[in-house]
Scaffold this motif. Structure first.
Motif, PDB file in Angstrom:
ATOM      1  N   MET A   1     -10.629   2.582  35.049  1.00 35.11           N
ATOM      2  CA  MET A   1      -9.645   2.780  36.089  1.00 35.11           C
ATOM      3  C   MET A   1      -8.518   1.783  35.872  1.00 35.11           C
ATOM      4  N   PHE A   2      -7.308   2.175  36.242  1.00 35.03           N
ATOM      5  CA  PHE A   2      -6.183   1.250  36.171  1.00 35.03           C
ATOM      6  C   PHE A   2      -5.194   1.544  37.284  1.00 35.03           C
ATOM      7  N   THR A   3      -4.400   0.533  37.595  1.00 33.24           N
ATOM      8  CA  THR A   3      -3.334   0.693  38.578  1.00 33.24           C
ATOM      9  C   THR A   3      -2.011   0.330  37.928  1.00 33.24           C
ATOM     10  N   ILE A   4      -0.926   0.904  38.438  1.00 29.57           N
ATOM     11  CA  ILE A   4       0.426   0.583  37.992  1.00 29.57           C
ATOM     12  C   ILE A   4       1.250   0.271  39.236  1.00 29.57           C
ATOM     13  N   GLU A   5       1.918  -0.870  39.215  1.00 30.81           N
ATOM     14  CA  GLU A   5       2.780  -1.270  40.330  1.00 30.81           C
ATOM     15  C   GLU A   5       4.133  -1.705  39.779  1.00 30.81           C
ATOM     16  N   HIS A   6       5.195  -1.242  40.395  1.00 31.53           N
ATOM     17  CA  HIS A   6       6.538  -1.650  39.998  1.00 31.53           C
ATOM     18  C   HIS A   6       7.015  -2.712  40.978  1.00 31.53           C
ATOM     19  N   GLU A   7       7.177  -3.926  40.467  1.00 35.88           N
ATOM     20  CA  GLU A   7       7.643  -5.035  41.286  1.00 35.88           C
ATOM     21  C   GLU A   7       9.113  -5.303  40.963  1.00 35.88           C
ATOM     22  N   PHE A   8       9.688  -6.276  41.634  1.00 38.91           N
ATOM     23  CA  PHE A   8      11.113  -6.581  41.478  1.00 38.91           C
ATOM     24  C   PHE A   8      11.486  -6.839  40.017  1.00 38.91           C
ATOM     25  N   ASP A   9      10.734  -7.698  39.331  1.00 39.91           N
ATOM     26  CA  ASP A   9      11.107  -8.100  37.974  1.00 39.91           C
ATOM     27  C   ASP A   9      10.120  -7.661  36.900  1.00 39.91           C
ATOM     28  N   ALA A  10       9.106  -6.878  37.264  1.00 39.56           N
ATOM     29  CA  ALA A  10       8.099  -6.498  36.272  1.00 39.56           C
ATOM     30  C   ALA A  10       7.360  -5.237  36.698  1.00 39.56           C
ATOM     31  N   THR A  11       6.792  -4.579  35.699  1.00 39.90           N
ATOM     32  CA  THR A  11       5.819  -3.525  35.949  1.00 39.90           C
ATOM     33  C   THR A  11       4.460  -4.155  35.685  1.00 39.90           C
ATOM     34  N   VAL A  12       3.534  -4.026  36.646  1.00 40.96           N
ATOM     35  CA  VAL A  12       2.234  -4.673  36.528  1.00 40.96           C
ATOM     36  C   VAL A  12       1.146  -3.602  36.428  1.00 40.96           C
ATOM     37  N   ILE A  13       0.372  -3.673  35.350  1.00 40.78           N
ATOM     38  CA  ILE A  13      -0.750  -2.766  35.134  1.00 40.78           C
ATOM     39  C   ILE A  13      -2.026  -3.593  35.223  1.00 40.78           C
ATOM     40  N   THR A  14      -2.988  -3.118  35.994  1.00 38.67           N
ATOM     41  CA  THR A  14      -4.284  -3.793  36.094  1.00 38.67           C
ATOM     42  C   THR A  14      -5.355  -2.844  35.565  1.00 38.67           C
ATOM     43  N   LEU A  15      -6.108  -3.307  34.564  1.00 36.54           N
ATOM     44  CA  LEU A  15      -7.197  -2.535  33.982  1.00 36.54           C
ATOM     45  C   LEU A  15      -8.510  -3.017  34.586  1.00 36.54           C
ATOM     46  N   VAL A  16      -9.281  -2.101  35.160  1.00 41.76           N
ATOM     47  CA  VAL A  16     -10.547  -2.429  35.804  1.00 41.76           C
ATOM     48  C   VAL A  16     -11.675  -1.864  34.953  1.00 41.76           C
ATOM     49  N   ASP A  17     -12.595  -2.705  34.527  1.00 45.10           N
ATOM     50  CA  ASP A  17     -13.727  -2.273  33.708  1.00 45.10           C
ATOM     51  C   ASP A  17     -14.807  -1.719  34.625  1.00 45.10           C
ATOM     52  N   GLU A  18     -14.974  -0.410  34.624  1.00 47.48           N
ATOM     53  CA  GLU A  18     -15.976   0.220  35.483  1.00 47.48           C
ATOM     54  C   GLU A  18     -17.306   0.423  34.763  1.00 47.48           C
ATOM     55  N   GLY A  19     -17.293   0.470  33.448  1.00 47.16           N
ATOM     56  CA  GLY A  19     -18.518   0.682  32.685  1.00 47.16           C
ATOM     57  C   GLY A  19     -19.002   2.114  32.775  1.00 47.16           C
ATOM     58  N   ALA A  20     -19.518   2.631  31.674  1.00 47.86           N
ATOM     59  CA  ALA A  20     -20.021   4.003  31.639  1.00 47.86           C
ATOM     60  C   ALA A  20     -21.423   4.104  32.228  1.00 47.86           C
ATOM     61  N   ASP A  21     -22.134   3.003  32.215  1.00 44.34           N
ATOM     62  CA  ASP A  21     -23.522   2.975  32.662  1.00 44.34           C
ATOM     63  C   ASP A  21     -23.672   1.815  33.647  1.00 44.34           C
ATOM     64  N   PRO A  22     -24.420   2.000  34.727  1.00 38.54           N
ATOM     65  CA  PRO A  22     -24.575   0.902  35.707  1.00 38.54           C
ATOM     66  C   PRO A  22     -25.156  -0.380  35.108  1.00 38.54           C
ATOM     67  N   ARG A  23     -25.812  -0.279  33.961  1.00 36.83           N
ATOM     68  CA  ARG A  23     -26.397  -1.467  33.322  1.00 36.83           C
ATOM     69  C   ARG A  23     -25.408  -2.177  32.407  1.00 36.83           C
ATOM     70  N   ASP A  24     -24.215  -1.592  32.211  1.00 32.99           N
ATOM     71  CA  ASP A  24     -23.211  -2.200  31.339  1.00 32.99           C
ATOM     72  C   ASP A  24     -22.764  -3.543  31.898  1.00 32.99           C
ATOM     73  N   TYR A  25     -22.520  -4.499  30.988  1.00 34.06           N
ATOM     74  CA  TYR A  25     -21.919  -5.767  31.384  1.00 34.06           C
ATOM     75  C   TYR A  25     -20.424  -5.521  31.563  1.00 34.06           C
ATOM     76  N   LEU A  26     -19.897  -5.793  32.734  1.00 37.51           N
ATOM     77  CA  LEU A  26     -18.493  -5.531  33.021  1.00 37.51           C
ATOM     78  C   LEU A  26     -17.641  -6.759  32.751  1.00 37.51           C
ATOM     79  N   GLN A  27     -16.489  -6.524  32.166  1.00 35.92           N
ATOM     80  CA  GLN A  27     -15.522  -7.586  31.904  1.00 35.92           C
ATOM     81  C   GLN A  27     -14.635  -7.768  33.134  1.00 35.92           C
TER      82      GLN A  27
END
Length: 82
Positions: A1-27
């Motif tokens: 999952m990711f989000t995109i936000e347009h701020e005054f001086d930048a575009t900010v993208i946040t990458l969220v590690d959801e993992g494919a499997d509930p046992r995955d170690y998430l970053q």
């Protein structure tokens, strides 16, 4: 999952590690801020509890994007690929 936000001086993208499997170690989330003159990538380092930061020029980021799809070797992007 990711989000995109347009701020005054930048575009900010946040990458969220959801993992494919509930046992995955998430970053930790990665935040990418694109400014007029550079792109900043940040991620919390759980071991030191400090945010690690890398700053790319836009040219470096274009080269990184190209490198992800190329085999081993040495390359230079053509001016038209900018």
């Amino acid at each position: 999952m990711f989000t995109i936000e347009h701020e005054f001086d930048a575009t900010v993208i946040t990458l969220v590690d959801e993992g494919a499997d509930p046992r995955d170690y998430l970053q930790e989330d990665i935040t990418i801020s694109s400014f007029e003159d550079c792109v900043v990538v940040e991620q919390l380092d759980e071991q030191s509890d400090q945010v690690q930061t890398i700053t790319f020029s836009h040219a470096q980021l274009r080269e990184l994007a190209a490198a992800l799809n190329l085999p081993e070797g040495v390359y230079r992007l053509k001016a038209s690929e900018k």
